[in-house]
Design a protein around this motif. Sequence first.
Motif, PDB file in Angstrom:
ATOM      1  N   SER A  43       0.820  -1.213   0.000  1.00  0.00           N
ATOM      2  CA  SER A  43       0.000   0.000   0.000  1.00  0.00           C
ATOM      3  C   SER A  43       0.852   1.259   0.000  1.00  0.00           C
ATOM      4  O   SER A  43       0.475   2.257  -0.602  1.00  0.00           O
ATOM      5  CB  SER A  43      -0.907   0.041   1.232  1.00  0.00           C
ATOM      6  OG  SER A  43      -1.572  -1.153   1.406  1.00  0.00           O
ATOM      7  N   PHE A 130       4.072 -10.965   3.698  1.00  0.00           N
ATOM      8  CA  PHE A 130       3.585 -11.650   4.897  1.00  0.00           C
ATOM      9  C   PHE A 130       2.719 -10.709   5.729  1.00  0.00           C
ATOM     10  O   PHE A 130       1.670 -11.080   6.229  1.00  0.00           O
ATOM     11  CB  PHE A 130       4.758 -12.137   5.755  1.00  0.00           C
ATOM     12  CG  PHE A 130       5.608 -13.174   5.104  1.00  0.00           C
ATOM     13  CD1 PHE A 130       5.080 -14.036   4.148  1.00  0.00           C
ATOM     14  CD2 PHE A 130       6.961 -13.302   5.417  1.00  0.00           C
ATOM     15  CE1 PHE A 130       5.872 -15.004   3.531  1.00  0.00           C
ATOM     16  CE2 PHE A 130       7.753 -14.261   4.814  1.00  0.00           C
ATOM     17  CZ  PHE A 130       7.222 -15.115   3.865  1.00  0.00           C
ATOM     18  N   HIS A 134      -3.768  -9.855   5.467  1.00  0.00           N
ATOM     19  CA  HIS A 134      -5.213  -9.588   5.528  1.00  0.00           C
ATOM     20  C   HIS A 134      -5.840  -9.514   4.144  1.00  0.00           C
ATOM     21  O   HIS A 134      -7.033  -9.751   3.981  1.00  0.00           O
ATOM     22  CB  HIS A 134      -5.452  -8.256   6.220  1.00  0.00           C
ATOM     23  CG  HIS A 134      -4.890  -7.102   5.454  1.00  0.00           C
ATOM     24  ND1 HIS A 134      -5.635  -6.384   4.540  1.00  0.00           N
ATOM     25  CD2 HIS A 134      -3.644  -6.585   5.418  1.00  0.00           C
ATOM     26  CE1 HIS A 134      -4.863  -5.468   4.002  1.00  0.00           C
ATOM     27  NE2 HIS A 134      -3.643  -5.568   4.510  1.00  0.00           N
TER      28      HIS A 134
ATOM     29  N   GLU B  39      -4.057  -4.817  11.238  1.00  0.00           N
ATOM     30  CA  GLU B  39      -4.379  -5.655  10.080  1.00  0.00           C
ATOM     31  C   GLU B  39      -3.798  -5.106   8.783  1.00  0.00           C
ATOM     32  O   GLU B  39      -3.225  -5.823   7.991  1.00  0.00           O
ATOM     33  CB  GLU B  39      -5.903  -5.747   9.894  1.00  0.00           C
ATOM     34  CG  GLU B  39      -6.633  -6.486  10.998  1.00  0.00           C
ATOM     35  CD  GLU B  39      -6.318  -7.979  11.030  1.00  0.00           C
ATOM     36  OE1 GLU B  39      -5.909  -8.528  10.003  1.00  0.00           O
ATOM     37  OE2 GLU B  39      -6.483  -8.573  12.111  1.00  0.00           O
ATOM     38  N   ARG B  40      -3.991  -3.822   8.562  1.00  0.00           N
ATOM     39  CA  ARG B  40      -3.694  -3.255   7.246  1.00  0.00           C
ATOM     40  C   ARG B  40      -2.448  -2.405   7.151  1.00  0.00           C
ATOM     41  O   ARG B  40      -2.085  -1.961   6.054  1.00  0.00           O
ATOM     42  CB  ARG B  40      -4.891  -2.438   6.778  1.00  0.00           C
ATOM     43  CG  ARG B  40      -6.226  -3.105   7.106  1.00  0.00           C
ATOM     44  CD  ARG B  40      -7.396  -2.266   6.705  1.00  0.00           C
ATOM     45  NE  ARG B  40      -7.773  -2.502   5.339  1.00  0.00           N
ATOM     46  CZ  ARG B  40      -8.772  -3.311   4.941  1.00  0.00           C
ATOM     47  NH1 ARG B  40      -9.468  -3.964   5.839  1.00  0.00           N
ATOM     48  NH2 ARG B  40      -9.051  -3.449   3.689  1.00  0.00           N
ATOM     49  N   SER B  43      -0.043   2.575   5.896  1.00  0.00           N
ATOM     50  CA  SER B  43      -0.531   3.076   4.601  1.00  0.00           C
ATOM     51  C   SER B  43      -1.815   2.385   4.171  1.00  0.00           C
ATOM     52  O   SER B  43      -2.671   3.013   3.550  1.00  0.00           O
ATOM     53  CB  SER B  43       0.509   2.845   3.504  1.00  0.00           C
ATOM     54  OG  SER B  43       1.769   3.274   3.917  1.00  0.00           O
ATOM     55  N   GLY B  44      -1.926   1.131   4.492  1.00  0.00           N
ATOM     56  CA  GLY B  44      -3.081   0.373   4.040  1.00  0.00           C
ATOM     57  C   GLY B  44      -4.374   0.705   4.760  1.00  0.00           C
ATOM     58  O   GLY B  44      -5.456   0.504   4.216  1.00  0.00           O
ATOM     59  N   MET B 127       4.332  -4.717  14.914  1.00  0.00           N
ATOM     60  CA  MET B 127       4.981  -5.319  13.753  1.00  0.00           C
ATOM     61  C   MET B 127       4.836  -4.416  12.528  1.00  0.00           C
ATOM     62  O   MET B 127       5.775  -4.261  11.752  1.00  0.00           O
ATOM     63  CB  MET B 127       4.338  -6.684  13.480  1.00  0.00           C
ATOM     64  CG  MET B 127       5.156  -7.565  12.565  1.00  0.00           C
ATOM     65  SD  MET B 127       6.742  -7.993  13.288  1.00  0.00           S
ATOM     66  CE  MET B 127       7.509  -8.867  11.939  1.00  0.00           C
ATOM     67  N   GLN B 128       3.664  -3.834  12.396  1.00  0.00           N
ATOM     68  CA  GLN B 128       3.450  -2.923  11.264  1.00  0.00           C
ATOM     69  C   GLN B 128       4.362  -1.714  11.370  1.00  0.00           C
ATOM     70  O   GLN B 128       4.854  -1.210  10.362  1.00  0.00           O
ATOM     71  CB  GLN B 128       1.985  -2.480  11.208  1.00  0.00           C
ATOM     72  CG  GLN B 128       0.978  -3.580  10.907  1.00  0.00           C
ATOM     73  CD  GLN B 128       0.990  -4.035   9.452  1.00  0.00           C
ATOM     74  OE1 GLN B 128       0.257  -4.939   9.075  1.00  0.00           O
ATOM     75  NE2 GLN B 128       1.810  -3.448   8.622  1.00  0.00           N
ATOM     76  N   ILE B 131       7.839  -2.713  10.223  1.00  0.00           N
ATOM     77  CA  ILE B 131       7.923  -2.883   8.772  1.00  0.00           C
ATOM     78  C   ILE B 131       7.825  -1.536   8.046  1.00  0.00           C
ATOM     79  O   ILE B 131       8.046  -1.452   6.838  1.00  0.00           O
ATOM     80  CB  ILE B 131       6.812  -3.859   8.318  1.00  0.00           C
ATOM     81  CG1 ILE B 131       7.312  -4.749   7.191  1.00  0.00           C
ATOM     82  CG2 ILE B 131       5.586  -3.131   7.873  1.00  0.00           C
ATOM     83  CD1 ILE B 131       8.281  -5.761   7.604  1.00  0.00           C
ATOM     84  N   ALA B 179       0.252 -12.503  11.319  1.00  0.00           N
ATOM     85  CA  ALA B 179       0.006 -11.622  10.170  1.00  0.00           C
ATOM     86  C   ALA B 179      -0.472 -12.397   8.948  1.00  0.00           C
ATOM     87  O   ALA B 179      -1.389 -11.958   8.252  1.00  0.00           O
ATOM     88  CB  ALA B 179       1.264 -10.828   9.836  1.00  0.00           C
ATOM     89  N   ILE B 180       0.129 -13.528   8.695  1.00  0.00           N
ATOM     90  CA  ILE B 180      -0.325 -14.311   7.539  1.00  0.00           C
ATOM     91  C   ILE B 180      -1.566 -15.126   7.888  1.00  0.00           C
ATOM     92  O   ILE B 180      -2.054 -15.901   7.073  1.00  0.00           O
ATOM     93  CB  ILE B 180       0.761 -15.255   6.963  1.00  0.00           C
ATOM     94  CG1 ILE B 180       1.176 -16.303   7.989  1.00  0.00           C
ATOM     95  CG2 ILE B 180       1.973 -14.491   6.484  1.00  0.00           C
ATOM     96  CD1 ILE B 180       2.098 -17.359   7.393  1.00  0.00           C
TER      97      ILE B 180
END
Lengths: 218, 218
Positions: A43, A130, A134, B39-40, B43-44, B127-128, B131, B179-180
């Motif tokens: 994204s 990974f 979602h 979840e997203r 940015s998502g 975790m997001q 990343i 996450a997966i």
Amino acid sequence: MSRVSEESGTAAKETTTERIPAALRREQILAAASRVFGERGYSGATTDQVAQAAGISQPYVVRMFGTKENLFLEVVARALDKLMTTFREILAEPRPAGDDDADSLVSRLGAGYVDLIDDRGILLSLMQAFITGHDPVIGAKAREGFLQIYRMLRDEAGFTPETIRDFLANGMLFNTLLAIRLPDIFEDDEAAEELMRCAFRGKLDVVLDASGAKWTHS
Amino acid sequence: MSRVSEESGTAAKETTTERIPAALRREQILAAASRVFGERGYSGATTDQVAQAAGISQPYVVRMFGTKENLFLEVVARALDKLMTTFREILAEPRPAGDDDADSLVSRLGAGYVDLIDDRGILLSLMQAFITGHDPVIGAKAREGFLQIYRMLRDEAGFTPETIRDFLANGMLFNTLLAIRLPDIFEDDEAAEELMRCAFRGKLDVVLDASGAKWTHS
DNA sequence: GTCTATATTTAGATAGAC
DNA sequence: GTCTATCTAAATATAGAC
């Protein structure tokens, strides 16, 4: 690879806008996309950023792959393929004499994994996939990819689930440390340095070589 | 927590649009944001998704936190805080007799970590953030947060760098498996099941309890 | 404290020229 | 094979009413 360095701190970008065979252009775009997606995620990355990194126009990127999602999926599939191939090559290597235990194989696979840092996009794109679990489409591929790796380590390398777990765990830590760019603050923080020395073990030099200005792009 | 379930497969969303003290509303938004960002990703996720999950209007979310970035930073700060507090509570526990080795402490901290899955957003938001290390602002916080955890494990838990590395590695694997959404395909794939049993050990029940329809939102 | 309406910007995608 | 121009759909943020 006809790349050029630009202003300090900026990344490699194509300059030449010559007519190039589609297949080759495709590869260039995929290489650029791998870096951009690896850094910013699905994204967070834009097709325009990919285009700029590849030195072409944004519409051309879309034209070539149909959609951004397609492009990302292709990047991830390539990354997974590269990883699997790397591991299989190591598995196929003649084992050094008296070195037939699982431990040494783990070490060699681990070293192979770290070496993939040469192409930073590979590990990070996979990690980004990974973390996008979602998403119905990307998530499915990410899951399947992860399990594919697991099965290879079990069925082809012959590892026990526990060995695989530890191996994968170290891989995920490695990815995370790359993602937070720990190598960048290597010298600024004693904890960062300690963790890196420990996590990357003998491979610190390889990791540091691959970091720095080299991937401080966009 | 005044949530209501909706159509099958959909997540918990606020329905009541009553006047609520700002401080409380703030907490509701943060809770919703934690799930959505977890979840997203940064940015998502959209501020509108957060708003819907919190049962309020999108502009109100922005009004309350100024910017989406601010909101995310606050979510991550809270998550980090919760993690640190959880660990410190475990460190403060009287050690069971004859149980003063690092191993048992690692186990208890690990169990505490897994239990955090109750609030899925915590681990996934962190975790997001990791990343998103490329982002100048978020990345800096993510790095600092990671190192803060490292230092606590070293200075307060008294672990060696190697112990910490293994501990963190398992944590990153855990996050990745979440996450997966591996727990979702628990029964469909034998490799998934094997990996989960091994990775989550005695905590499989806790993990499975926290997954499923419960977090299949949006 | 909370909403509706909307301005603004960005980004993915399409059309069509060269 | 590649670009420029542009359409369209989000999504963040602001203004101002209630």
